[in-house]
Structures are given as C-alpha cells and as structure tokens.
Design a protein around this motif. Structure first.
Motif, mmCIF file in Angstrom:
data_model
loop_
_atom_site.group_PDB
_atom_site.id
_atom_site.type_symbol
_atom_site.label_atom_id
_atom_site.label_comp_id
_atom_site.label_asym_id
_atom_site.label_seq_id
_atom_site.Cartn_x
_atom_site.Cartn_y
_atom_site.Cartn_z
ATOM 1 N N UNK A 221 35.608 -45.317 -66.947
ATOM 2 C CA UNK A 221 34.176 -45.318 -66.544
ATOM 3 C C UNK A 221 33.825 -46.361 -65.661
ATOM 4 N N UNK A 222 34.371 -47.536 -65.695
ATOM 5 C CA UNK A 222 34.195 -48.675 -64.866
ATOM 6 C C UNK A 222 34.739 -48.229 -63.437
ATOM 7 N N UNK A 223 35.945 -47.578 -63.212
ATOM 8 C CA UNK A 223 36.437 -47.054 -61.910
ATOM 9 C C UNK A 223 35.680 -45.919 -61.385
ATOM 10 N N UNK A 228 28.665 -52.362 -62.876
ATOM 11 C CA UNK A 228 27.257 -52.334 -63.385
ATOM 12 C C UNK A 228 26.779 -51.060 -63.783
ATOM 13 N N UNK A 229 27.019 -49.889 -63.144
ATOM 14 C CA UNK A 229 26.350 -48.621 -63.478
ATOM 15 C C UNK A 229 27.050 -47.971 -64.960
ATOM 16 N N UNK A 230 28.305 -48.303 -65.184
ATOM 17 C CA UNK A 230 28.917 -47.792 -66.394
ATOM 18 C C UNK A 230 28.154 -48.782 -67.659
ATOM 19 N N UNK A 231 27.996 -50.112 -67.570
ATOM 20 C CA UNK A 231 27.344 -50.777 -68.374
ATOM 21 C C UNK A 231 25.811 -50.200 -68.853
ATOM 22 N N UNK A 232 25.290 -50.028 -67.652
ATOM 23 C CA UNK A 232 23.994 -49.599 -67.741
ATOM 24 C C UNK A 232 24.056 -48.162 -68.489
ATOM 25 N N UNK A 233 24.917 -47.263 -68.227
ATOM 26 C CA UNK A 233 24.652 -46.163 -68.749
ATOM 27 C C UNK A 233 25.036 -46.314 -70.371
ATOM 28 N N UNK A 234 26.023 -47.187 -70.789
ATOM 29 C CA UNK A 234 26.386 -47.536 -71.964
ATOM 30 C C UNK A 234 25.241 -48.066 -72.672
ATOM 31 N N UNK A 235 24.339 -49.048 -72.087
ATOM 32 C CA UNK A 235 23.164 -49.496 -72.702
ATOM 33 C C UNK A 235 22.127 -48.435 -72.932
ATOM 34 N N UNK A 236 21.902 -47.541 -72.203
ATOM 35 C CA UNK A 236 20.857 -46.361 -72.190
ATOM 36 C C UNK A 236 21.279 -45.544 -73.337
ATOM 37 N N UNK A 237 22.567 -45.279 -73.525
ATOM 38 C CA UNK A 237 22.956 -44.500 -74.607
ATOM 39 C C UNK A 237 22.695 -45.313 -76.112
ATOM 40 N N UNK A 238 22.937 -46.780 -76.077
ATOM 41 C CA UNK A 238 22.714 -47.343 -77.052
ATOM 42 C C UNK A 238 21.020 -47.454 -77.666
ATOM 43 N N UNK A 239 20.472 -47.411 -76.462
ATOM 44 C CA UNK A 239 19.134 -47.395 -76.706
ATOM 45 C C UNK A 239 18.689 -45.874 -77.177
ATOM 46 N N UNK A 240 19.367 -44.789 -76.776
ATOM 47 C CA UNK A 240 18.977 -43.598 -77.279
ATOM 48 C C UNK A 240 19.561 -43.311 -78.833
ATOM 49 N N UNK A 241 20.749 -44.099 -78.958
ATOM 50 C CA UNK A 241 21.134 -44.070 -80.478
ATOM 51 C C UNK A 241 20.081 -44.727 -81.523
ATOM 52 N N UNK A 242 19.680 -45.938 -80.967
ATOM 53 C CA UNK A 242 18.793 -46.559 -81.906
ATOM 54 C C UNK A 242 17.429 -45.745 -81.822
ATOM 55 N N UNK A 274 24.679 -57.026 -70.549
ATOM 56 C CA UNK A 274 23.997 -57.773 -69.586
ATOM 57 C C UNK A 274 25.096 -58.955 -68.852
ATOM 58 N N UNK A 275 25.706 -59.535 -69.817
ATOM 59 C CA UNK A 275 26.684 -60.637 -69.538
ATOM 60 C C UNK A 275 27.768 -59.808 -68.690
ATOM 61 N N UNK A 276 28.255 -58.746 -69.281
ATOM 62 C CA UNK A 276 29.437 -57.991 -68.497
ATOM 63 C C UNK A 276 28.988 -57.213 -67.134
#
Length: 314
Positions: A221-223, A228-242, A274-276
C-alpha cells in the motif's frame, strides 16, 4: 540456495512442517490471538443479547474451528500466490523446497472433516455458517474467477478478501447465538463490521514499507498510495474501528470500560503513524506492523472482557 536451506532436505516431514509453521503461521502466537478473538466474540454475542455466557463447548468449538480456518487460509494463500512466490519470494518455504505445495494443500483439506466433526459434535446447524466461510475462502482462492481484473483494483481486492473476517466472526458468534432461542442481537452487526475494519487495519499495516524494503512483484500500500497517504488511510481505519468499538461498548452497557483501553491504544497508534508518515524508517515500519496487531488484540479484549472485569470488580 544457502547451506542452511540445502540441509533442510535431510529433515523429516514433521521437522519441515515445524519450520514451515514457524515461518508462515506461528502456531503459538496465532493460537493465543485466536483464543482471545474467539472467546471475546462469544462473550460479546452473549452480552449484546443480555444472555448468560454459554458453556465451554461454545468456546472450544469457536477456537478450534477458527484455528483450522486460519491454517486453511494459509494453505489457500500458498496456492493463490504460488507463481508470484516462485518469481519474487523464492526464500519462502514452498518455493525453496522445504515442503511441497501438495503437502500443504493436503493438510488443509484433511482439516475439513475435523472441523465438520467438531461442529457437528457441538451444534449441527452451525455447519451452515461454516459452509459460508469455506465458500468465501474458495472464491478468494480463485480470485473470484477474475484475478487480473481484481488485482488491477487494489481497494476492491482488499475489501473482497477482508470480507472473510466478518463471515468468520459470524460463525464464531454463532456458537453462542445459534443454539440460543433468541438468536443474534441486532447490534451484533456493529461487532461484525468491527471485524471487517480490523482486518483492513491489519492488512494495510503490514504492507506499508520503507522504499528500501519494497520488492519487485510484491504489492504494497505504500507503493500504491505513497507512505503518507497509506499511513493516513490506516489511521482513518483505526479511528473508524475505535468508533465501532465505542458503539459495541455502548450496546453492551459498558461504554467507558470498553472505550478507555481503545482510546489509550489509539493515541499510541496515532503517534507511531505520525512518526512513520513524517520520517519512514525500518524501525517505524516494524512498529506500525506490530501496533496493527496490538490494536486488534486490544479491541477484542476490551469488547469481550471489560464487562466481565467490571462485573467481578463490583
């Protein structure tokens, strides 16, 4: 071939299968995670319907069949990815000759009657839900009869393959609600969607790599989206999961006890994400993968066991 890999040919089949599981589906780790997943799912099903927890048979059936299905998932992955592994990942056990694809597929097939007998011994109608899981697994293995079309659409590919997670959870929770007279609680759908989203969190989190770790012929997904976009999507999914976890906590009547561990884990995951996103490194890549698994572990633990802890404490 390295000297180490060359020496594997002299090992017995049992020894080679032991090495295989350690590399491809570590049984100790997998069994631990599935024990938490299956027990939590059975508990949540009972909590949502305001029923007493079932007997040990529900937990044993849910766990053992889940473990079998995960082994079969790996076997089907070996078949589906055989050509790509041969070309791009020759170090993996099957392409390097540790074990043959036939052995792995035979093992997966041999576990079918075992799962059937376990399910029959507990509650025969549960076989219908098990059949749905196997049907979807079979469709995944043949890439829904459209491999090129599906692989050209990575998001649809992800969604179609992660759909097996709520189907598996439907079987696992069914070990509680199917024998019960009341059936599943309407709010169980929140928990099933949570399983789907968590599957996406795991899948994306393990395939966000630094540029030097990208490999020819191996999708990530990084490719696909860039780090940046892949991590952002991952974070959005984390928020949805929460958000779904909060919904499950509210439905079980234990909102704070369920949400608090998730919130703490979410903040930690966001910090790592955010660090990644800012400065990708090998260490941060590994942490992202690890945190994805920890997030899922915390979700199921909070949803399935927080109400019990509150009850014991009071």
């Amino acid at each position: 071939m390295s000297q180490k890999h060359a020496s594997e040919g002299s090992l017995s089949l049992v020894q080679r299968l032991w090495i295989y599981q350690a590399e491809r589906i570590p049984l100790a780790k997998t069994a631990t995670l599935l024990a938490v997943f299956s027990a939590a799912s059975v508990n949540v099903s009972a909590f949502l319907a305001d029923r007493a927890l079932p007997g040990w048979g529900a937990y044993a059936t849910a766990f053992l069949v889940s473990l079998i299905i995960f082994i079969q998932l790996r076997a089907c992955d070996e078949l589906k990815d055989a050509e790509d592994d041969r070309r791009y990942r020759p170090e993996r056990p099957v392409p390097r000759g540790l074990v043959s694809l036939r052995v792995i597929l035979t093992l997966g097939a041999a576990l079918v009657p075992v799962a059937v007998l376990i399910t029959l011994g507990y509650h025969p109608p549960l076989l219908l839900l098990l059949g749905l899981v196997w049907l979807w697994l079979a469709l995944m293995t043949v890439e829904f009869f459209a491999p090129k079309w599906l692989k050209a659409r990575p998001v649809l590919y992800l969604v179609s393959h992660m759909a097996i997670m709520p189907l598996l959870d439907l079987f696992v929770t069914g070990a509680e609600w199917l024998p019960a007279n009341g059936g599943p609680a309407p709010t169980l759908v929140l928990f099933l969607i949570l399983s789907f989203v968590n599957g996406c969190v795991l899948e994306i989190g393990r395939k966000i790599w630094t540029p030097e770790n990208e490999r020819e012929g191996v999708d990530s997904y990084s490719r696909l989206w860039g780090i940046p976009s892949a991590v952002s999507i991952w974070m959005v999914l984390l928020a949805l999961s929460f958000g779904l976890l909060v919904g499950v906590g509210h439905a079980t009547g234990h909102l704070i006890a369920t949400a608090l561990p998730g919130l703490i884990m979410l903040l930690g995951a966001f910090w790592i994400g955010a660090a990644m996103r800012k400065a990708p490194t090998d260490k941060r890549q590994q942490w992202l993968d690890t945190v994805s698994g920890l997030w899922v572990f915390v979700c199921y633990t909070a949803a399935g066991f927080a109400p019990l802890v509150v009850g014991w404490a009071s």
